[in-house]
Scaffold this active site. Structure first.
Site, short mmCIF file in Angstrom:
data_model
loop_
_atom_site.label_atom_id
_atom_site.label_comp_id
_atom_site.label_asym_id
_atom_site.label_seq_id
_atom_site.Cartn_x
_atom_site.Cartn_y
_atom_site.Cartn_z
N GLU A 78 0.84 -1.18 0.00
CA GLU A 78 0.00 0.00 0.00
C GLU A 78 0.88 1.25 0.00
O GLU A 78 1.91 1.31 0.67
CB GLU A 78 -0.93 0.00 1.21
CG GLU A 78 -1.98 -1.09 1.12
CD GLU A 78 -3.05 -0.99 2.20
OE1 GLU A 78 -4.22 -1.23 1.87
OE2 GLU A 78 -2.71 -0.68 3.36
N CYS A 111 1.29 -0.84 15.85
CA CYS A 111 1.28 -0.65 14.40
C CYS A 111 0.57 -1.80 13.70
O CYS A 111 0.92 -2.97 13.89
CB CYS A 111 2.72 -0.54 13.88
SG CYS A 111 2.85 -0.29 12.10
N CYS A 158 -1.12 6.91 9.56
CA CYS A 158 0.13 6.36 10.08
C CYS A 158 -0.14 5.12 10.93
O CYS A 158 -0.95 5.13 11.85
CB CYS A 158 0.83 7.43 10.92
SG CYS A 158 2.43 6.91 11.55
N CYS A 185 3.89 8.50 0.83
CA CYS A 185 4.40 7.54 1.79
C CYS A 185 4.59 6.21 1.09
O CYS A 185 3.61 5.56 0.70
CB CYS A 185 3.41 7.42 2.96
SG CYS A 185 3.95 6.30 4.26
N CYS A 220 6.37 -6.79 7.51
CA CYS A 220 7.37 -6.20 8.40
C CYS A 220 7.79 -7.23 9.44
O CYS A 220 6.99 -8.09 9.82
CB CYS A 220 6.79 -4.96 9.10
SG CYS A 220 8.00 -3.97 10.01
N CYS A 226 6.04 -3.94 16.00
CA CYS A 226 5.71 -2.84 16.92
C CYS A 226 4.24 -3.00 17.32
O CYS A 226 3.36 -3.13 16.46
CB CYS A 226 5.96 -1.50 16.25
SG CYS A 226 7.69 -1.23 15.81
N LEU A 263 10.41 6.64 17.47
CA LEU A 263 10.92 6.57 18.85
C LEU A 263 9.86 6.03 19.82
O LEU A 263 9.99 4.95 20.37
CB LEU A 263 11.40 7.95 19.28
CG LEU A 263 12.11 8.02 20.63
CD1 LEU A 263 13.39 7.19 20.62
CD2 LEU A 263 12.41 9.46 21.00
N HIS A 264 8.86 6.85 20.15
CA HIS A 264 7.65 6.45 20.89
C HIS A 264 7.82 6.19 22.37
O HIS A 264 6.82 5.99 23.08
CB HIS A 264 6.99 5.24 20.24
CG HIS A 264 6.89 5.34 18.76
ND1 HIS A 264 6.22 6.39 18.14
CD2 HIS A 264 7.40 4.57 17.76
CE1 HIS A 264 6.30 6.24 16.83
NE2 HIS A 264 7.02 5.16 16.57
#
Length: 387
Positions: free
Chosen positions: A113, A141, A363, A127, A134, A138, A244-245
């Site tokens: 996507e 996500c 996001c 983007c 992946c 995370c 980062l988060h």
């Protein structure tokens, strides 16, 4: 009387091999391919490659016949051996806010996507994805819930830009009034686990005689693959963003499991040594706002302390809900109070306006399970997430 043929023992007819696609080759590789396949003699390869480059990347042509200043015989020879075809756009969605999302099939079972967000950067940002799926997992996500299938090639990364420009009507490459002015590697995947292809794609996208998007308008976002940061800076000269988060290892290991391999002390040291780091080339830190998890005033103060001395901008990202997630977005007042602490410390800390939530294009929401989930089901999930 009917006749039934038993083909169970018939030899399978092999599919014709795919023609090499020139649109994803660097200048050097393009010249080499012309010589290797006997289309152009070596003394003329560099000149012919430059000629083709402009047609492919400035004019966006997908048919060799359109290359009017190339001899007819050469055009025929090119078409016999090579391809300029775009990948298949399986689905195109447009959000209420103008965000566009394409589900692009690169090959059977290989889909990604790609999202265009208007009014971001100078004019609009694309983007792009660097992997199918992946490996990072995370926990906040949606993309991280899709297992890694494989890295995308440089051609497949560049193809995402070409598909977007086809849809936006941006051929030939405009010098001014661009609708697509910025590229962000913030889609599916971890770009630094596919650095060779990402670097080649950036070389193609940034070339002044083609798509011509400045390297200063190309941002590569990483969750912190520390050993590759130096190479990223040296090879691409792109802008750096860090997912980062969290401000301590215990929490970041929960949110971003890669932190177990490369803890914050190592990551911050590598960022401070990033090539070209300066006030004119700040690092962007991405910080998703999770209610009751990482959004307290104490967290904001810890973030200021962690980034001390680093030329930085901090993007605060309201969490975008997706089906099955246990997290909630921080209250707006909480996010504003968090931003105020960062601002008082001298950091630009814009709160990112969620875009494309109604089509799961915001996001952290990207995921390409089109082989398993029908489009109608995905649209219902998107509507539920937007409510």
């Amino acid at each position: 009387m009917g006749v039934t043929l038993d083909l169970s023992r018939a030899p399978a007819i092999p599919a014709a091999p795919a023609k090499p696609n020139l649109s994803g080759l660097t200048r050097k590789a393009l010249a080499a391919a012309l010589v290797e396949h006997g289309v152009v003699p070596e003394p003329k390869a560099k000149m012919r490659a430059s000629q083709l480059w402009r047609w492919i990347h400035h004019y966006g042509v997908t048919d060799f016949a359109a290359m009017t200043d190339v001899a007819k015989e050469t055009r025929a020879a090119l078409a016999e051996v090579f391809s300029l075809a775009r990948p298949e756009v399986v689905e195109r969605q447009v959000s209420r806010d103008g965000t566009r999302k394409w589900l692009i099939r690169m090959a059977p079972g290989i889909e990604v996507e790609t999202v265009y967000i208007p009014d971001v950067g100078r004019a609009g940002a694309l983007c792009v994805s660097s992997q199918v799926g992946c490996t990072l997992n995370c926990t906040f996500c949606h993309t991280g819930t899709q297992a890694l299938v494989r890295n995308l090639t440089a051609a497949e990364i560049v193809a995402q830009v070409q598909v977007a420009r086809d849809d936006l009507g941006e051929w030939p490459s405009p010098k001014e009034d661009r609708r697509l002015s910025n590229i962000v590697f913030m889609g599916m995947g971890e770009p630094l686990y596919n650095l060779d292809n990402v670097a080649d794609a950036i070389d193609i996208i940034a070339d002044n005689e083609g798509i011509a998007i400045s390297r200063r308008r190309i941002t590569v976002s990483t969750s912190g693959v520390v050993p590759e940061l130096q190479a990223l800076g040296e090879r691409t000269q792109a802008m750096l963003a860090i997912s980062l988060h969290a401000t301590n290892d215990a929490l970041r290991e929960k949110l971003v499991p890669l932190n177990r391999k490369y803890p914050l002390a190592e990551l911050m040291a590598a960022i401070r040594a990033f090539p070209g780091l300066s006030n004119a080339k700040r690092v962007t830190f991405e910080y998703v706002m999770l209610k009751g998890v990482n959004d307290s005033p104490a967290d904001a103060k810890a973030l200021v302390k962690l980034l001390a001395g680093i030329p930085a901008k901090i993007n605060l990202i309201p969490f975008n809900k997706w089906p099955g997630s246990d997290y909630e977005c921080s209250d707006w007042k909480t996010i504003e109070a968090f931003a105020a602490i960062l601002n008082r410390a001298g950091y630009a800390s814009p709160i990112r306006t969620p875009r494309g939530r109604d089509i799961l294009a915001a996001c952290g929401q990207l995921k390409s399970e089109s082989e398993k989930v029908r489009a109608s089901v995905r649209r219902k999930a998107a509507q539920a997430a937007a409510e």
